[in-house]
Motif scaffolding. Sequence first.
Motif, short mmCIF file in Angstrom:
data_model
loop_
_atom_site.label_atom_id
_atom_site.label_comp_id
_atom_site.label_asym_id
_atom_site.label_seq_id
_atom_site.Cartn_x
_atom_site.Cartn_y
_atom_site.Cartn_z
N SER D 81 0.53 -1.09 -0.13
CA SER D 81 0.32 -0.25 -0.01
C SER D 81 0.90 1.00 -0.32
O SER D 81 2.08 1.60 0.96
N HIS D 84 -0.65 5.10 2.42
CA HIS D 84 -0.71 5.54 4.22
C HIS D 84 -1.37 6.65 4.07
O HIS D 84 -1.13 7.10 5.19
N PHE D 87 -4.13 7.80 4.69
CA PHE D 87 -5.00 7.29 5.65
C PHE D 87 -4.45 8.13 6.70
O PHE D 87 -5.45 8.62 7.59
N SER D 128 -10.86 7.22 9.64
CA SER D 128 -9.33 6.32 9.27
C SER D 128 -10.02 5.42 8.84
O SER D 128 -9.36 4.50 7.19
N GLY D 132 -10.39 2.98 6.02
CA GLY D 132 -9.53 1.39 4.96
C GLY D 132 -10.95 0.59 4.66
O GLY D 132 -10.54 -0.16 3.57
N SER D 151 -3.05 2.48 -5.07
CA SER D 151 -3.77 2.78 -3.70
C SER D 151 -2.78 3.58 -4.00
O SER D 151 -3.26 5.31 -3.41
N SER D 262 -5.07 -1.37 9.98
CA SER D 262 -4.21 -0.47 9.43
C SER D 262 -3.96 0.86 8.98
O SER D 262 -3.24 1.68 9.54
N SER D 263 -5.53 1.12 8.53
CA SER D 263 -5.42 2.69 8.39
C SER D 263 -6.08 3.03 10.16
O SER D 263 -5.70 4.22 10.58
N ALA D 266 -2.92 4.09 11.56
CA ALA D 266 -2.50 5.12 10.55
C ALA D 266 -3.23 6.05 10.81
O ALA D 266 -2.87 7.77 11.24
N SER D 290 4.38 8.11 2.16
CA SER D 290 4.12 6.93 2.25
C SER D 290 5.66 6.39 1.46
O SER D 290 5.70 5.30 2.62
#
Lengths: 265, 393, 296, 410, 297
Positions: D81, D84, D87, D128, D132, D151, D262-263, D266, D290
């Motif tokens: 990805s 990032h 996010f 966020s 995601g 992405s 993950s997000s 973030a 990112s």
Amino acid sequence: MLSIDSLHVTYGGAVQAVRGVSMEVPDGKVVAVLGSNGAGKTTLLRTISGTLRLHRGRVESGSVRFGETDLASRDPAQTVRMGLVQVPEGRRIFGRLTVEENLRAGGMGTRDKQAKARALDRVHEMFPLLKERGSQRGALLSGGEQQMLAIGRALMASPKLLLLDEPSLGLAPRIIGQIGEVIAEINRQGTSVLLVEQNATMALGVADLAYVLDVGEVSLSGDARALAQTDEVQRLYLGHESGTDPGAAAHVPVTSGKKLSRWSA
Amino acid sequence: STKAPESGGGGGGGGGGGEAADVQTDIGVEGETIRLGVLTDLTGVFAALGKDITNANTLFWEENKVCDTYTVELDVQDTGYVPQTGVQLYSGMKDNVLAMQQTIGSPINTALAPEYEADQIVNFPSAWSKTLTEIPGTGVVGATYDVEIANGYSYLFEEGLLAEGDTVGHIYFEGEYGANGLAGTQAVAEEMGLEVIEAQIKSTDQDMSAQVTQFAAAGVDLIALTVAPGQLASVATVAEAQGLDVPILGSNPVFAPGLLQGPAAGWLKSHLYVASPVSAFDANPETLEAYEAAYPDATPSLGVVVGFGMSEIMKQVLDAACENGDLTRAGVLTAFSELEEVDTGGLVVPIRGYETGKSPSLENFVLQPADVPGGAKVLAEAFQGEFAEKIAG
Amino acid sequence: MTQFLSLLLNGVSLGAIYALIALGFVIIFKASEVVSFTHGSLLLLGAYSIARLSEPIGFFPAVLVGVAITALAAFLVERLIINRLRGAPVISLAIVTIGVDIILLTELIRRIGSDILNVPHPWGGGSFRIGDVGISENRLIATIVAAFLIGLFFLAFKYSSWGVSMRASAEDGETAALMGIKQGRVSALAWVVAGVLAGVAALFLVGSPTPGVSPSAYTVALRAFPAAILGGLDSTGGALVGGLLIGLAESFAAGYQDQLLFLGRGFGDVVPYIVMIGVLLFRPSGLFGTRELTRV
Amino acid sequence: MSEATATKARRSSAGGARPLPGTARGRSLLKPVLLVLALVVMLALPLYVEEFWLRTGFAVFGAVVGAIGLNLLVGTTGQLSLAHAFFLAVGAVTYVFVSGESGGIGLADLSGLGLPPLLGLIAGVLLSGLAGLLFSPIAARLRGIYLGVASLGLVFIGQHVLNSWTSVTGGFNGRSAPEFSLFGFTFGNTDPDLFVLGVPFREAERLWYLGLVLALAAYLFARNLLRSRAGRALQTLRDSEVAASVMGVNVQRYKARVFLVSSMYAGLSGVMFALSIGSIAPESFGLEVSILYLAMIVLGGLGSVGGAALGAMFVSALPLIFQRYADTVPFVGGPGEGGLAAGEAARYLFGLAIILVVLFEPAGLAGLAGRFRRKARDPGGGRTTSRSSAATSSSTTSVPSDPPAQGSTT
Amino acid sequence: MSTASTAGADVRRDIPPVEIENVSVRFGAIKALSEVSFRVEPGTIHAIIGPNGAGKSTMFNVLSGVYRAAEGQVRFGDDRLDQMRPYQIAGIGVARAFQNIALSGGQSVAENLMLGRHHLTKAGFIAAGLRLPKATREGKVHGTRVAEIAEFLELGDKLHTPVGVLSYGDQKRVEVARALCTEPRLLLLDEPVAGMNAEETARMAEAIREIRSALGISVVLVEHDMGMVMSLADQVTVLDFGRRIADGTPAEVQRDPEVIRAYLGSGDEIDPAEAADAAATGHHTGHHTTETPGTPS
Ligand SMILES: Nc1ncnc2c1ncn2[C@@H]1O[C@H](COP(=O)(O)OP(=O)(O)OP(=O)(O)O)[C@@H](O)[C@H]1O
Ligand SMILES: Nc1ncnc2c1ncn2[C@@H]1O[C@H](COP(=O)(O)OP(=O)(O)OP(=O)(O)O)[C@@H](O)[C@H]1O
Ligand SMILES: [Mg+2]
Ligand SMILES: [Mg+2]
């Protein structure tokens, strides 16, 4: 032709996969190597073809020579140019390439166009399926079809010494028979063969000499026919207790008789 | 703990040492040395401008003293035009500097605005956007972009290069700079019944074919630009190629002397009008000489004039504070706010004083590219256009 | 209509340059499964070298030397770094190229400084007109050269063993080596070719109507990215189509900005990515890319 | 391992069934002692260290959170990805919007909800995560580099929105972020004035602790997750989706969840970023960000939680520190003096570090740290023993040389 | 079918038969399966054999939901496998060991096996991340069972070795163990003894027999080692070019001329040299004419 002298190989400096193996592949002969899982057979072939480094393996001592040349410092592509070609374990065909392209890739080691054309004909003759499926992506072949492709691919290089790592893997009995014939045929045409096999029946059938590896060491070696008669080979590799009825093999509790309980959470 | 006594004292550090014992000081003054901060861009997108301004700042303070007593040292830090870095670096220098001689970049100025306010910092940004005038203590060095471009229009109308009811194509960067310039165009358009075609771009867009094609199709009578030199060059080449023979009006960051080496040079010399808060080198040859002597390798841009100008204003602020006997941050801030009618000897347009939310000046120069040192000649000395008053608030 | 045609031509010619850069991505990816982030700075290196050398040694020699320098830089990156990282995860490889990019870019930006370096193309800033529609001569030549080079590589991949070797060694280096494929050579050659392409692209990129060499030439590589992906990362023809699509999308989005206002100003920059995502949703491996195959 | 080869033991049945310990590596007393020590140092640091370091520290904590989150997605699950930064932006903008006040400087007519910062933080994390989750169906269709570049599109779209939606984001210039506060205790310079052992505890000091707590929590959560059922499912997803689904893993759902988690990481990181700078601007959420996050997890060691933290420290602190102490570095001259500018030198060093780490320590900083740890454990131990331990435990972090599950090759 | 009785009374109650009816799968021009039907009785070991490319693995792919059948039905009790997604199929107790090893090479054997427990365990992201006691407890309980199964398949001493460095044969063992770890009701084994020598094959055969009898589940086995198939299977289905060409007990199938032609070949064709003990051929050609399938011990 190929001679290995008290070879020691380790992985990551710790796992001693091959320990003091000495071995000869005389010119024009077929040599079989037997051994149980993890005995170091694949490791041996990796050492010869020069791919050991890619697996974080290292030759600790001993030598591998092909004719006059020491193979220790060669990279795989050089080795191929010297006439040594390996069929890797587990097929490793190029899944994204078509069958035809896989075969072309196999011929990259040689320049000789005619030889390649001849080799291609031979491969197609041997495995007609590879011709039929010429434009199919390698990844889509069945397991056995992939194995045929892997063997065919190696033959494209017209090697002097062919290293085969379990060519019979996943092949139907009839094809295994054919593979045996092919090996014999290749050999007749002057190629020496080092054959790592689990199918000892086939291997010992075509081999002149044989070695048995046991946990990284040679435990038995000699004439293939003679070796086939020994107790150990009979029991471990040919699948019967010597002297008893072969059909009973399946019943002899060769296992440790492990039991499995039912699961209840 | 090591930290307790040091900062626990609350800034008595300087304690008004040195001979000028009657002058009160706190942070950033030690003996007869004043430390000023510089947050510039030496490695980022505005590195070129940053270097010129910073060099000029340095040169200025090598030759000038505050109150004839205090030498000024600069704490130069390079933000690379990254706000995060700027904030970090400021936190590292803020306990040692009296004020900020220079802070490059609207985003960094905005990010630091609360800090500057809390720390009572006087700061000179090298940007002219209207937002900056809203930060107490921050002194924009001249008229804001909207005023600037409006003054440019005044000049064009006066010279008969543009008429009421004409069509104007305006290419502008996204963000404060571009939007501010566009606001100027819009204000003028409203007054003069201009039709405006807007085209927003990013600072990384280099190829203006599409925009100019669009303008040509609409038959514009003027191209207005609040962009960077690269885009200007592209606009000029495409306009020339398409035979779009109309004047180009830009605000000061649009021009760089390097353009005169390019294929657009001829077109620019005859078509470009730059409204600028600073004068050109041809009006200030001694500035250029000094600079070239000190930095023989550099090809100076008008950033040099900006640098000298902002240092001159800073000097006047510090002098005033010193005369008031208060070189503390608060004292400097007071002096800054009380400033009136700053004259920098023709480097920068006259500043009328700093009042929150108002353009510090109503005047501009108009420059045009020419084969002179610095690449531009002065077409019109500092003047106040007809729209300036209204826009400046 | 004139506007439409102008924008169309402009888009095509812009797309040709993107396609050249995208082809570089594709070749490198095919040969070593590396997604090269070094491309932006290679592009800039080419442009910078040509610009700086033009004066002392003349334009055409400068082009030759400049392209050679770019190719050499790409070659060195492959030999000194990529070659030592066989079998490393794709992401690590991408990151290492970012490392190279940072260094190269810093140096170039430092050297270029505030200047916009001019490249004295003999074909200058003139334009070629058909009726009301004009296209810069520079772009026209670029389009022709790009079409020629891309055609050339298309054939090379199709009919030479190079293509097979490249794909084989990218997919499984160890086995390729067992087939006698000199992986190092295959991959080095790919990088050199990509370097040459970047050099050629740079030559046209910095000509009219763009102003000359400035650091932001670098960002063009970021648009060639979606072009390469959109076409399919392992497809030569894809690079061409992808480049053209992105070029056109960008040109039209900028030219018809007013009609697209509801999407917000400056939407043109997002368009390449929107187009790309749209395509990927229907063809997850790009328009012409080989689909990922998994069989169990 | 080496025993197996030393004795000619056939597979023995001795020992019977053994319970499976979570991590059955020999654990010495050294580790917990070191951990406690490190914690004490971290807690005491604000008493001794100047503001620059504390602020850098907080920035690092924020990056640690973000890097751990990205690592879950990329390192563990193999979903490349480049989004990032997007996010992060969602988290940061949400926080600023929810907790910020309407009004503000400049042309921008800002709106804000003015809710308590804690709510802003939670909203940032949740929104966020939601972003995601919404992206995950697209992500599910794509693989590898295609997913990566797609992405990337999010970042550019995000930039566009950040620049255009001025009333919420503040547009190009951004807007300032409200101070954090927790049940009336603000993380600003005053209110209440606070002294600990005579040291004034101002914004930097307070934020340090906040960062420490958040980063630690993020670290522990991720580490536990990886060692669990869910973690294994994610790792299998990376190696072979088909195998994972045949073993009972609902691939779509797990992909969606890992995007969610993950997000959310973030998002939290984005909030911390906003707090660290005190404002947000589109520039702070561009493509470079990112890429830097990717660099963090690769440098740290893909798939390793601790590695991600180390990588974050390295990537986010190095340039700052270098910048600050530029004067003491050789070859670096001041502006206009013709030498290297400090920022340039920092970038060179950074680029070089990336190359060197990837070249010489493929397992990243985590691998490096592991090696030191082993050195410490058996100092001067015989060559063979230290090598053997290296082989066994490095395999847990390094990528295997022959991945068996690549469909076509096995 | 008489063979069903061989499983004895130990067959688990909840094991339904697998009914495959007229299943067809096509890939473009290739007919991987055409109208194949057969039935796997509860608690039996059912072998599928056939030449390479006959469609055996494709059948497994259909059974485990990886491929969708173009036509036909697959029923496992009340469940329609042809309409379910792979993870759902796993959820109702159908497990599979892959022919082409599909393990996570970087992870240890134990972790690979624990994946098999996925559908038996519950801990989600939150429980795991926060290390709630119930997640920890669950991990422990299942860890014990995993260790037991590893021990059973002779992997006990390799539990913490990364799978990627194991030899081929050991990786195959891990495949089988992982499938077993799902506590299946139906176990699909695709060439479990490929790459194993005779002795190792016999041990694996023994293990499979034990699995069937101890757990009382159905096993479907694809294998080219005829000796093993003939001694192990209760029932054999033979595929060729995607069609079913025979179905019956091992003894019946072996005599089937069609099967001999398509697959087994005649003895002398297979054994190229007479070097080895002639009896050895029996092992690979399935000349177990007198042999009835082994009764579980
Ligand atoms: N890359 C590696 N790193 C560490 N150990 C390895 C590696 N590859 C193999 N080994 C170990 O070396 C030993 C020999 O492995 P090798 O693959 O040579 O066995 P083999 O005889 O080919 O077995 P099989 O018949 O199962 O293929 C085994 O114990 C194996 O675990
Ligand atoms: N996804 C696919 N796309 C195209 N063809 C396929 C696909 N999957 C399988 N095939 C083809 O279908 C046929 C049957 O394949 P399958 O893998 O089922 O054979 P198999 O009986 O398992 O053979 P083997 O014993 O060699 O493993 C093969 O010819 C194969 O090439
Ligand atoms: Mg092997
Ligand atoms: Mg199969």
